[in-house]
Design an enzyme around this catalytic site. Structure first.
Site, PDB file in Angstrom:
ATOM      1  N   THR A 266      33.540  32.996  49.876  1.00 59.98           N
ATOM      2  CA  THR A 266      32.977  34.272  49.432  1.00 59.98           C
ATOM      3  C   THR A 266      33.057  34.422  47.919  1.00 59.98           C
ATOM      4  O   THR A 266      32.061  34.703  47.246  1.00 59.98           O
ATOM      5  CB  THR A 266      33.724  35.439  50.106  1.00 59.98           C
ATOM      6  OG1 THR A 266      33.555  35.335  51.520  1.00 59.98           O
ATOM      7  CG2 THR A 266      33.171  36.772  49.627  1.00 59.98           C
ATOM      8  N   LYS A 344      46.295  35.091  44.197  1.00 60.12           N
ATOM      9  CA  LYS A 344      47.545  35.819  43.966  1.00 60.12           C
ATOM     10  C   LYS A 344      48.743  35.139  44.606  1.00 60.12           C
ATOM     11  O   LYS A 344      49.844  35.143  44.053  1.00 60.12           O
ATOM     12  CB  LYS A 344      47.428  37.255  44.463  1.00 60.12           C
ATOM     13  CG  LYS A 344      46.986  37.387  45.907  1.00 60.12           C
ATOM     14  CD  LYS A 344      46.722  38.819  46.277  1.00 60.12           C
ATOM     15  CE  LYS A 344      46.052  38.920  47.639  1.00 60.12           C
ATOM     16  NZ  LYS A 344      44.658  38.417  47.618  1.00 60.12           N
ATOM     17  N   VAL A 371      44.668  40.348  40.787  1.00 64.79           N
ATOM     18  CA  VAL A 371      45.169  41.705  41.059  1.00 64.79           C
ATOM     19  C   VAL A 371      44.059  42.697  40.761  1.00 64.79           C
ATOM     20  O   VAL A 371      43.638  42.839  39.615  1.00 64.79           O
ATOM     21  CB  VAL A 371      46.408  42.051  40.208  1.00 64.79           C
ATOM     22  CG1 VAL A 371      46.850  43.487  40.475  1.00 64.79           C
ATOM     23  CG2 VAL A 371      47.541  41.090  40.473  1.00 64.79           C
ATOM     24  N   GLY A 373      40.813  42.753  41.503  1.00 64.39           N
ATOM     25  CA  GLY A 373      39.440  42.354  41.262  1.00 64.39           C
ATOM     26  C   GLY A 373      39.011  42.641  39.846  1.00 64.39           C
ATOM     27  O   GLY A 373      39.568  42.104  38.888  1.00 64.39           O
ATOM     28  N   GLY A 422      33.941  43.399  55.807  1.00 64.98           N
ATOM     29  CA  GLY A 422      34.460  42.434  54.853  1.00 64.98           C
ATOM     30  C   GLY A 422      35.644  42.899  54.044  1.00 64.98           C
ATOM     31  O   GLY A 422      36.006  42.266  53.044  1.00 64.98           O
ATOM     32  N   ASP A 436      50.788  41.102  50.872  1.00 61.72           N
ATOM     33  CA  ASP A 436      49.726  40.961  49.863  1.00 61.72           C
ATOM     34  C   ASP A 436      50.064  41.784  48.617  1.00 61.72           C
ATOM     35  O   ASP A 436      49.954  41.295  47.485  1.00 61.72           O
ATOM     36  CB  ASP A 436      48.390  41.417  50.449  1.00 61.72           C
ATOM     37  CG  ASP A 436      47.270  41.407  49.435  1.00 61.72           C
ATOM     38  OD1 ASP A 436      46.674  40.338  49.205  1.00 61.72           O
ATOM     39  OD2 ASP A 436      46.996  42.485  48.843  1.00 61.72           O
ATOM     40  N   LYS A 440      51.067  40.717  44.610  1.00 61.93           N
ATOM     41  CA  LYS A 440      50.427  41.268  43.412  1.00 61.93           C
ATOM     42  C   LYS A 440      51.466  41.813  42.436  1.00 61.93           C
ATOM     43  O   LYS A 440      51.306  41.682  41.205  1.00 61.93           O
ATOM     44  CB  LYS A 440      49.430  42.347  43.815  1.00 61.93           C
ATOM     45  CG  LYS A 440      48.210  41.772  44.538  1.00 61.93           C
ATOM     46  CD  LYS A 440      47.297  42.846  45.087  1.00 61.93           C
ATOM     47  CE  LYS A 440      46.099  42.232  45.798  1.00 61.93           C
ATOM     48  NZ  LYS A 440      45.228  43.219  46.453  1.00 61.93           N
ATOM     49  N   GLY A 537      36.141  41.952  47.394  1.00 63.15           N
ATOM     50  CA  GLY A 537      34.722  41.663  47.552  1.00 63.15           C
ATOM     51  C   GLY A 537      34.268  40.567  46.621  1.00 63.15           C
ATOM     52  O   GLY A 537      34.918  40.240  45.625  1.00 63.15           O
TER      53      GLY A 537
END
Length: 566
Positions: A266, A344, A371, A373, A422, A436, A440, A537
């Protein structure tokens, strides 16, 4: 800490297709990630004003100059909306403020008026939310609220007036040339030299096709210096200083930066598309995929990781996970290649050792996309006073699940809905149990020169008990439950926590919905800065990677060997 303010004016000749709007987004992100607040002023697309004039002529619109002004202003309004949509796709907060919203008032001829005042508070509200302000140029309002224009090329006047009224630290007019030259570079004959700087009087001796003379005169009267530069170019001409020609060496065009890409999922596919759209800056080399069988024939596709990194100047790692990413990144750094990654987990677990390897090899390891986007947190936090604490909403998946259950969805359905759009992986466990977010926090600590073991971070998992709290917060108090991650740096050892807090919808962290991320940076000098953006994304992450690539392109000398030795 007061951030600088950059005014960027995009001319119609550089906003002619989707590709150029994407480059405008990258130019805006360049200054935003450097810490500046940004106002983007836009012209109508090339040829649009002429088309509108022809249509107006068929209607005898010259009989009502205010109606004509309103009609012609539509070209700039369309450009502003289009740029805003591209910024939103890239995950950058944006607010379009037209002349009415700005309180921008002008006096005089309805088709050639002079701006006289605006309301800076409108811009300040948007910047307090870490949003880019997009302004349709060329138009203003008279004291009666009617639309007036600032003359042909009036978007230049809009930008320069905003620069003076808002006390901007930089005003850059982005054109289809990378500065002002002795004569038209497109003319046959010897190549003209670019002006490194140009006095106001000398600038007025140009033909006025690049910069509106009225705008130059206004800048001169106000003592406002401004820049003329191409879209994404490193060259510029500063108007308002003494006249100096640039050296031939300074004007030499660099060759493209050789980029290899590890991973074509992606994010990787998004990076590939953005890099391929700029062949004058980047030369896309091997693309590492897990299996080349059954794929369309393409010379650069490979399943050989060693071959993929060989000979690259920059390696973009978009594999995810720790291995084989760590091995390939270490190999690239040791071979003298810069590395850009959005991984990350890799930086959280091996960041300090990889940064040490990069320093030893004299190259850079950049991870802005890891971190938030396109939220420029990692770029901003090293500047300014030392950081005491960072608090943020750093996981869009959890946002989406919490919002769904607050509206009455079951926990299972909320997770499935996030996966369907998504926002969640097929296995969302790392998001839901806080690992997650802990990763970060470790990356943020690494960017600040500290070391935080993500396993030491206190974590609260998103479970049915938290779901009940989210529903109660929404129904009883109208607030939002958010996963808030906190990094403390005010002691000898960094500490981290990931837990759930109630936040009012209009607050700095409570305003995050869906993939939105936000962080509050508290510094030792007492200052507090909010940073926001879309944290997940393809396009937000790919744009953040592209920002790192552009930074490397500006920093890395790559002169054409034939010219350098000739």
């Amino acid at each position: 800490m007061q951030r600088g303010l950059t005014i960027l004016k995009f001319g119609g000749s550089v906003l002619d297709d989707g590709r150029s709007y994407g480059r405008a987004v990258s130019e805006i992100h360049r200054w935003r990630r450097a810490g500046d607040r940004v106002v983007a002023v836009v012209s109508a697309a090339s040829g649009e004003t002429e088309r509108l004039l022809r249509e107006a002529g068929e209607l005898c619109a010259e009989d009502d100059p205010h109606a004509l002004a309103h009609w012609l202003a539509g070209g700039e309004e369309r450009s502003a909306a289009r740029l805003a949509l591209h910024l939103a796709r890239a995950g950058i907060g944006v607010r379009v403020l037209d002349a009415a919203a700005l309180g921008l008032v002008a006096d005089g001829d309805p088709l050639d008026a002079e701006p006289v005042r605006l309301d800076p508070a409108r811009v300040e509200v948007a910047h307090a939310a870490d949003e880019v302000v997009v302004v349709p140029g060329f138009a203003a309002r008279d004291v009666g609220g009617r639309t007036v224009l600032l003359g042909r090329g009036g978007s230049d006047s809009t930008a320069l007036f905003l620069a003076e009224a808002l006390r901007a630290t930089r005003c850059r007019l982005v054109k289809d040339v990378d500065g002002l030259y002795e004569w038209d570079p497109a003319r046959e004959g010897p190549r003209p030299r670019r002006y490194a700087s140009l006095g106001y009087a000398d600038a007025l001796r140009t033909d006025g096709t690049i910069v509106q003379h009225k705008a130059i005169e206004r800048a001169w009267s106000l003592g406002v210096a401004f820049e003329v530069a191409g879209l994404g170019r490193r060259h510029r001409t500063v108007v308002g200083a003494s006249t100096v020609l640039a050296s031939e060496e300074d004007d030499e065009a660099p060759r493209p930066l050789r980029v290899s890409l590890l991973g074509r999922g992606t994010v990787g596919a998004g990076v590939e598309a953005l890099v391929a759209a700029e062949p004058e800056r980047f030369e896309l080399g091997p693309v590492l995929v897990r299996d080349v069988a059954g794929r369309p024939a393409a010379e650069r596709l490979t399943a050989d990781g060693e071959w993929a990194v060989a000979g690259a100047e920059v390696v973009v790692e978009a594999l995810g996970g720790v291995e084989p990413a760590r091995t390939l990144v270490a190999r690239a750094l040791a071979a003298g290649a810069h590395v850009v990654t959005a991984n990350k987990a890799l930086i959280a677990e091996h960041g300090p050792e990889l940064l040490a390897l990069a320093r030893a090899s004299g190259v850079r390891l950049l991870c802005s996309a890891s971190v938030g986007g396109c939220m420029p947190l990692l770029e901003r936090i090293p500047s300014g006073a030392p950081v005491r604490r960072v608090r943020g909403v750093l996981n869009g998946t959890v946002n989406a699940v919490l919002d769904s259950v607050a509206r009455g969805a079951s926990f299972e359905r909320a997770v499935a809905s996030a996966q369907a759009v998504g926002l969640a992986e097929s296995d969302p466990t790392r998001d839901l149990d806080g690992r997650d977010a802990a990763d970060k926090l470790a990356v943020i600590a690494c960017a600040l020169g500290a070391e935080l073991d993500p396993k030491s971070v206190r974590r609260e998992s998103l479970d049915e008990a938290v779901v009940a709290r989210a529903r109660d917060a929404a129904q009883a108090r109208g607030s939002r439950l958010r996963q808030v991650s906190t990094l403390w740096l005010d002691g000898d050892v960094p500490r981290g926590s990931v837990g759930f807090e109630e936040c009012a919808p209009g607050t700095a962290l409570g305003s995050c919905v869906g993939p939105g991320n936000a962080a509050l940076v508290e510094r030792d000098d007492g200052s507090l800065e909010r940073v926001a953006g879309i944290g997940a994304g393809r396009w937000p992450t790919a744009e953040a990677v592209l920002g790192d690539l552009h930074a490397l392109a500006r920093e890395t000398p790559r002169r054409n060997p034939a010219r350098a030795t000739g």
